[in-house]
Each structure stands twice: as structure tokens, then as C-alpha cells.
Design a protein around this motif. Structure first.
Motif, PDB file in Angstrom:
ATOM      1  N   MET A 170      68.655  45.703  21.349  1.00 54.38           N
ATOM      2  CA  MET A 170      67.843  45.506  20.154  1.00 54.38           C
ATOM      3  C   MET A 170      66.406  45.121  20.493  1.00 54.38           C
ATOM      4  O   MET A 170      65.468  45.508  19.785  1.00 54.38           O
ATOM      5  CB  MET A 170      68.493  44.461  19.251  1.00 54.38           C
ATOM      6  CG  MET A 170      69.779  44.950  18.601  1.00 54.38           C
ATOM      7  SD  MET A 170      70.612  43.679  17.645  1.00 54.38           S
ATOM      8  CE  MET A 170      71.632  44.692  16.561  1.00 54.38           C
ATOM      9  N   SER A 196      65.590  45.863  10.392  1.00 54.50           N
ATOM     10  CA  SER A 196      66.201  44.958  11.377  1.00 54.50           C
ATOM     11  C   SER A 196      66.460  43.592  10.760  1.00 54.50           C
ATOM     12  O   SER A 196      67.505  42.967  11.004  1.00 54.50           O
ATOM     13  CB  SER A 196      65.286  44.804  12.595  1.00 54.50           C
ATOM     14  OG  SER A 196      65.118  46.038  13.256  1.00 54.50           O
ATOM     15  N   TYR A 247      75.891  41.419  16.978  1.00 51.77           N
ATOM     16  CA  TYR A 247      74.693  42.137  16.571  1.00 51.77           C
ATOM     17  C   TYR A 247      73.725  41.204  15.840  1.00 51.77           C
ATOM     18  O   TYR A 247      72.511  41.289  16.007  1.00 51.77           O
ATOM     19  CB  TYR A 247      75.052  43.288  15.632  1.00 51.77           C
ATOM     20  CG  TYR A 247      75.725  44.473  16.269  1.00 51.77           C
ATOM     21  CD1 TYR A 247      75.111  45.209  17.272  1.00 51.77           C
ATOM     22  CD2 TYR A 247      76.980  44.882  15.845  1.00 51.77           C
ATOM     23  CE1 TYR A 247      75.728  46.316  17.843  1.00 51.77           C
ATOM     24  CE2 TYR A 247      77.604  45.990  16.406  1.00 51.77           C
ATOM     25  CZ  TYR A 247      76.972  46.699  17.397  1.00 51.77           C
ATOM     26  OH  TYR A 247      77.592  47.795  17.954  1.00 51.77           O
ATOM     27  N   GLN A 262      70.184  40.334  17.080  1.00 54.79           N
ATOM     28  CA  GLN A 262      69.054  40.781  16.259  1.00 54.79           C
ATOM     29  C   GLN A 262      68.079  39.637  16.045  1.00 54.79           C
ATOM     30  O   GLN A 262      66.850  39.825  16.086  1.00 54.79           O
ATOM     31  CB  GLN A 262      69.559  41.301  14.918  1.00 54.79           C
ATOM     32  CG  GLN A 262      68.502  41.982  14.078  1.00 54.79           C
ATOM     33  CD  GLN A 262      68.100  43.336  14.632  1.00 54.79           C
ATOM     34  OE1 GLN A 262      67.268  43.432  15.534  1.00 54.79           O
ATOM     35  NE2 GLN A 262      68.673  44.385  14.099  1.00 54.79           N
TER      36      GLN A 262
END
Length: 559
Positions: free
Chosen positions: A389, A418, A491, A495
Motif C-alpha cells: 500500500m 484509500s 489491510y 492502509q
């Protein structure tokens, strides 16, 4: 050697059993720590051979789930995997119980022993049957979704191929595309997905109970290798998302609605940021890769060598086609020191993300292959996702190569998307917590739970009359829920870290890149909380971090 030239040969359970038993016996006979370390080296090398063979099989299978040979090989792998895990655990138990362990802990990274202790908690001979069932169910779900053919616009499309229509500037085209995909879940397909998942929940729950866990949610902390943090820390993060981030996303979605000329954002509008449509890549797949090569050569000497290696050995397969599994991933062939990237191009900006996100994974793997032990080459999933990411943001300087005069549109879209992804990722994890702590829920109750969570965290994803989706069935398309349970929160944590990198690079790109390379260099040698501290960054697991990042990004997006 190119990927296509690597020979596949089944490693039979009999071969593995003989070799593993031999190594275990040799370890037992070793007279001291030094001799045991030499045996462990042999074990590590053989484990690398096994994981390479299994990884190559999975690559070939996902490239064409309809291939009869690799489908049968995949079935065989599903059958023997628990027994292989049993043999590996048998050796690892010897390592953990060694009378020379104190000396071995000075010769090997201490995290290896922690990981082995976690693995031990998640395996016992009594759950071999459940592990086999779990693998079969995962394959069944993969085949069902990979072979789906959606009638749309006079064509038969896979889910991936339908993606570009779901981002059309024309709202009615988007509505029709979502309705077409949602309709696939009505009737027998949706019922089959419910049956598969219900059996998965019961199977994983049975595993957890046999191993002494209260439920599978509790077991998942160890199965996911969450060293240094646990359920309460994840709940702390979730609360930050609800109180600090959801209101910021609501403001972004109001602005997006004004841009699109509608009253409010719903499911069919959420992916579309601009009235004239989202920026799409310029050029053919070959031209996109040529631009990617230029980008990575200019980014740094290390990334230049990396992209040359990937292209020379044909370590990408990115074109969507019937029978190919959905989604995208990066996997490794450790014996050959090769990463591999799998994706499904569909003519959207996601095609470029393959060269940033998945290549971030591959670059980190490429750099880690020279570490001495396979166990420390691969980090926890939350750390691996930081690699990918964050690379997306470091690559933004070169987006003119891919999007021409719409590069700034892409940058805005990427940053806002995002940020707004995090609440969705959070409800995927929250949903699984509710399901696995209440394993007797009916399919209808599970779907209603997901709808309510969407209403609370992501009102911009409410379906507004779309077939299947309106009931809350979006989760049935989320592959991770079926094949990688409790992965999705990784994630979200990553992120947040990548957005922290984004704030850093806006102030000093060179310093941010140096910090990123430091983080990559640690590979799997440190647990997540310690890694964050070593790199001088702020942990998303602590109160205040997400709020601080969100406020900084709000200022940037407003500009």
C-alpha cells in the motif's frame, strides 16, 4: 529460467513423510545446539522446496481453474496439506522442546520460536479432518466464482471483466452492471454460497473448540500470527475508525455527490469520483508495463533491478479470461527466489495498481530472499500490506506516465479511496467477529448483520434497490471472508501506515523513502508493534494515530 519453464512435479505425501521423519530422527540424535542447527538448516531448505512446489501448483491452478490436471493436483494438495502440517509440526515440536533451546535461541532469531509457539496452538492431529474440509470448501468457492459468467451488454463476462462497467460515467450503466452481478446471487448461486460458508463456519468452529479456544475468532489471532497485539487492540482501532474516520469520509462523500450531481452517494456511485468518469490507464498492457519499467528505474537502483528481474522471468499474469480465478495476489517461489504477480486487468485504474500494490509485495519479497531463514523472510500480513500500500503512494510521482493529463485526478481518487476503504475493511473484520462468536446464526441473519454494519460504518455503500446487494449480500463476493478469514483488518492497519507514509513524503520524499526501505529491510524479523516503533512511526493500534492522519489528509484533499 522463466516461470513457464519451471517444471511441476508432484511431491507425494509418502516422499514428504520419509524426508521429514528422517530429519526429525537426525535432530533427535544431534548431540548439541550446533548440530541441531545444522539439521534445522536442512529442514528449512526442504520446507522451501515444498512451499515452492505447492505455490507453483496454486499458480497454475488459479491461472485456469478449469484445467483438469491442475484441478486434480489441487484436490490432492487439499487432501495431504493437513498431514504435511502434521509432519512439520512434529519437527517443530522437537525444536521447541530441545534441551539446547537456550543456546539455539542465541543462534536463531527469537521470533522464529514465537511463531512456532503460535503455530503449535493452532494444530493438533485431531483437526486433520477439519483442515481437509476447509481446503475443499475454499476451492469450491473459488471455482464457483471463477467460472461465473454474467450476461451483460450482449457478452458473457467474468466478475473482473464486469468491473469497468461498474465504474462507467453513465449512472444507468453502473446500475445495470451492479444489478447483473447482484442477480447472480439470487436463487441457486446465492444459496450455494450460503451453504459453503455455513459449512466453513461450522468447520472452523469445530477446529477451534478441539484446540481449546472459546471460538474461531480467538483462534484467528494465533493462526494469523498477530505477535504483540490481539483482539482488544483491534477493537481499539475499530472504535477509532467509527468515531474519527467515518465523519471525515461522510464529508468526502458529500463533496463527491456534488461533483456527480446527485443527492447522495450509494453503492453504484461510490467507485466513481468524477462526473466525466474515473481516469483510466492510457495504452495497451504492454505499454503499461513499459511505463512501469521506466518508473521503477527512476525510483531507485533497487527497484530498477527488481522490475528487470520480474519482466525477464515473466513473473506477471494479468489478463482476465474465463476460468481464471478472481482477484489478484502476489506469491513466492522461494527455491528460485522469485515472486509472482497474478491479476485480472479490466481497463480501470486498478490495472496500474497491479504495478504498484502487488509489485510492492513482490519487491519486498525480492529483497528478503537473501535472509537466511524462510520463517523470517515473510512478515506478518499487516506488515506485508504496508509494503504494497505504501508503494502505491511512492509511485504517484510517475502517474503522468499512466494517466496523461488526468494524473492529478488519479492522485485525488487514489488518496480519497484509500482513506474511505478503511471503514469498509473494518466492517469485513467486524462481520467475521460477529459470525464466528455466534456460529449458529442463519444465512439470513449473517446477511442482515452485514447490512447493519454497512449502514453504521459505510452508508455510502447502501445498495438503493440493487438486486442481491440491497439485502446485504455484498459480503458474499468478498473472497477473503471465505479463503483468508480475518485477513482484512491487516489491510486497514497497513492502509493507515501507508497514509502516514503519504503525509511523510509530502514533507520530505527522500526521508520517507529511506524509512520505507528500512521497514522493508526488516522483512519478517520483527513483530508489527516493534517494527513500527523501530521505524519511528506511530502505531494505528494506539488512540490518536488515526485521528491525526485523517486530519492531515483532510487538509490535503481540501486543497
Amino acid at each position: 529460467m522463466k516461470l513457464s519453464q519451471i517444471p511441476y512435479k508432484r511431491i507425494t505425501l509418502e516422499e514428504i513423510t520419509e524426508k521429514m521423519n528422517s530429519l526429525t530422527a537426525e535432530f533427535d540424535k544431534a548431540a548439541n545446539a550446533a548440530e541441531q542447527l545444522e539439521v534445522y538448516k536442512k529442514f528449512d531448505e526442504y520446507s522451501s522446496d515444498i512451499s515452492t512446489a505447492f505455490s507453483l501448483l496454486n499458480i497454475r491452478y488459479t491461472l485456469n481453474t478449469a484445467d483438469e490436471f491442475y484441478s486434480k493436483e489441487k484436490d490432492y494438495l487439499n487432501e495431504i496439506s493437513p498431514y504435511v502440517q502434521q509432519l512439520v509440526q512434529q519437527f517443530n515440536d522437537r525444536l521447541l522442546a530441545s534441551k539446547h533451546r537456550t543456546e539455539l535461541e542465541k543462534l536463531l532469531p527469537s521470533l522464529i520460536f514465537t511463531k512456532l509457539e503460535y503455530a503449535k496452538k493452532c494444530f493438533d492431529d485431531s483437526i486433520v479432518g477439519e483442515l481437509q474440509t476447509e481446503s475443499k470448501l475454499e476451492t469450491k468457492y473459488s471455482q464457483l466464482t471463477a467460472c461465473a459468467q454474467i450476461d451483460f451488454d450482449g457478452q458473457k463476462l467474468t466478475f473482473s471483466q464486469l468491473g469497468k462497467y461498474k465504474q462507467s460515467p453513465d449512472r444507468e450503466v453502473r446500475r445495470a452492471a451492479y444489478n447483473a452481478q447482484g442477480a447472480w446471487l439470487e436463487g441457486e448461486n446465492g444459496a450455494e454460497v450460503d451453504r459453503i460458508f455455513d459449512e466453513m463456519v461450522k468447520t472452523r468452529t469445530a477446529m477451534a473448540k478441539k484446540l481449546g479456544f472459546k471460538n474461531y475468532h480467538e483462534m484467528s489471532i494465533y493462526r494469523m500470527g498477530r505477535v504483540g497485539y490481539g483482539i482488544d487492540d483491534i477493537r481499539t482501532f475499530r472504535e477509532q475508525v467509527r468515531t474519527e474516520l467515518v465523519p471525515v469520509i461522510a464529508e468526502l462523500k458529500e463533496r463527491q455527490a456534488k461533483e456527480l450531481g446527485i443527492d447522495k452517494i450509494t453503492l453504484i456511485d461510490d467507485p466513481v469520483i468524477f462526473r466525466r468518469g474515473n481516469p483510466t490507464p492510457v495504452g495497451t498492457p504492454e505499454e503499461i508495463f513499459e511505463s512501469g519499467k521506466k518508473m521503477y528505474h527512476e525510483m531507485s537502483p533497487d527497484t530498477g533491478k527488481f522490475i528487470d528481474f520480474m519482466l525477464e522471468h515473466e513473473l506477471f499474469d494479468v489478463l482476465s479470461r474465463p476460468g481464471k480465478a478472481n482477484g489478484g495476489y502476489c506469491t513466492n517461489l522461494p527455491k528460485y527466489k522469485m515472486p509472482f504477480i497474478f491479476a485480472n486487468f479490466n481497463g480501470t485504474s486498478g490495472d496500474v495498481d497491479v504495478l504498484t500494490h502487488e509489485a510492492g509485495h513482490a519487491f519486498a519479497a525480492y529483497k528478503a530472499f537473501d535472509l537466511p531463514w524462510e520463517d523470517i523472510q515473510t512478515p506478518g500480513m499487516e506488515t506485508a500490506e504496508i509494503h504494497s500500500m505504501s508503494m502505491e503512494f511512492f509511485a504517484e510521482k510517475w502517474m503522468d506516465l499512466f494517466f496523461g493529463d488526468r494524473a492529478d485526478d488519479y492522485r485525488y481518487m487514489h488518496l480519497s479511496s484509500s482513506l474511505s476503504f478503511i471503514p469498509y475493511g473494518t466492517i469485513v473484520d467486524y462481520f467475521q467477529e460477529i459470525v464466528y462468536t455466534n456460529p449458529d446464526m442463519t444465512p439470513a441473519e449473517r446477511t442482515e448483520t452485514f447490512r447493519k454494519l454497512t449502514e453504521e460504518f459505510c452508508p455510502n455503500l447502501l445498495a438503493d434497490g440493487i438486486s442481491g446487494y440491497e439485502k446485504g449480500k455484498r459480503w458474499q463476493f468478498q473472497l477473503h471472508i471465505f479463503e483468508y478469514p480475518f485477513y482484512y483488518i491487516d489491510y486497514c492497519l497497513a492502509q493507515t501506515m501507508s497514509l502516514e507514509f503519504y503525509v511523510m513524503m509530502n514533507k520530505d520524499y527522500k526521508a520517507a523513502w529511506e524509512t520505507y526501505m528500512k521497514l522493508v529491510s526488516y522483512a519478517g524479523t520483527l513483530p508489527f508493534p516493534e517494527l513500527v516503533e523501530k521505524c519511528g512511526m506511530k502505531s494505528p493500534l494506539k488512540y490518536g494515530t488515526l485521528k491525526e492522519v485523517a486530519l492531515e489528509l483532510k487538509k490535503i484533499l481540501t486543497k
